[in-house]
Design an enzyme around this catalytic site. Structure first.
Site, PDB file in Angstrom:
ATOM      1  N   CYS A 161       0.836  -1.210   0.000  1.00 46.71           N
ATOM      2  CA  CYS A 161       0.000   0.000   0.000  1.00 46.71           C
ATOM      3  C   CYS A 161       0.869   1.258   0.000  1.00 46.71           C
ATOM      4  CB  CYS A 161      -0.931   0.000   1.200  1.00 46.71           C
ATOM      5  SG  CYS A 161      -2.073  -1.402   1.218  1.00 46.71           S
ATOM      6  N   SER A 162       1.916   1.236   0.775  1.00 48.68           N
ATOM      7  CA  SER A 162       2.846   2.355   0.818  1.00 48.68           C
ATOM      8  C   SER A 162       3.503   2.549  -0.543  1.00 48.68           C
ATOM      9  CB  SER A 162       3.904   2.093   1.895  1.00 48.68           C
ATOM     10  OG  SER A 162       4.847   3.134   1.930  1.00 48.68           O
TER      11      SER A 162
END
Length: 164
Positions: free
Chosen positions: A58-59
Site C-alpha cells: 500500500c505504501s
C-alpha cells in the site's frame, strides 16, 4: 474471486465498469473535514484504493502514483483506505507526501460499498486503481483479484496520459 491473505473474501456492492460515471461519496480528510469525490471534478483522477497505508504494498502504491504525476496541474491522485484520518496524516508526514490527497472511508464505508471494494470479512478496502477523466467518466479500472499484489502501474498511468 478476490482473495486477501490467501482467503476468499466477499466484496460489498457492484464494481464499476469503463464508461461508468464517478459515484459521489463523502470521505474524511486527514483534518477530519468531509471531502466529496465531486470536489475534484474538472481534474483527471487516479483513485488509488488500498487496504492500509501502513503496509508495504500500500505504501509503495501510494508513493508510486503520487511521484508519477507530481507537478501536474490537470490531474490528482486520490488515495483511499479505511485507515483513521490521524494515521493517514502521520503516514503522509513520515513519507514526505504532505501534499498527497489521502481520504478515509472508515466512518461509514460508503466508498467501499458504492465501488464494490469493501471486504465484508475484514471491513477493509480491496486493492484497486480507477482512472477518471476530467468529466468524471471512468476510463480505466483494475480490481485486483489478489489484494496482496501490486497493481499494473504502467497501464493505469498510460490510461491517464492518453487523456491528454
Amino acid at each position: 474471486m478476490t482473495t486477501f491473505l490467501n482467503q476468499e473474501v466477499t466484496l460489498s456492492g457492484p464494481q464499476l465498469q469503463v464508461g461508468d460515471s464517478l459515484k459521489d461519496v463523502s470521505l474524511l480528510g486527514t483534518d477530519l473535514s468531509l471531502v466529496s469525490l465531486s470536489d475534484f471534478s474538472g481534474k483527471k483522477k487516479v483513485v488509488s484504493v488500498v487496504p492500509s497505508l501502513d503496509t508495504g504494498i500500500c505504501s509503495t502504491q501510494t508513493r508510486h502514483f503520487n511521484q508519477a504525476i507530481a507537478g501536474r496541474e490537470d490531474a490528482v491522485v486520490i488515495t483511499i483506505s479505511e485507515d483513521l484520518p490521524f494515521a493517514q496524516g502521520r503516514w503522509c508526514g513520515a513519507a514526505g507526501l504532505e501534499q498527497a490527497v489521502v481520504l478515509s472511508d472508515y466512518r461509514d464505508h460508503s466508498f467501499g460499498k458504492a465501488y464494490g471494494l469493501l471486504m465484508e470479512e475484514w471491513q477493509l478496502l480491496a486493492r484497486a486503481v480507477l482512472v477518471f477523466d476530467a468529466n468524471d467518466r471512468l476510463v480505466y479500472t483494475e480490481y485486483l483479484e489478489n489484494v496482496n499484489s501490486e497493481p499494473d502501474y504502467d497501464a493505469a498511468l498510460e490510461a491517464l496520459n492518453q487523456l491528454d
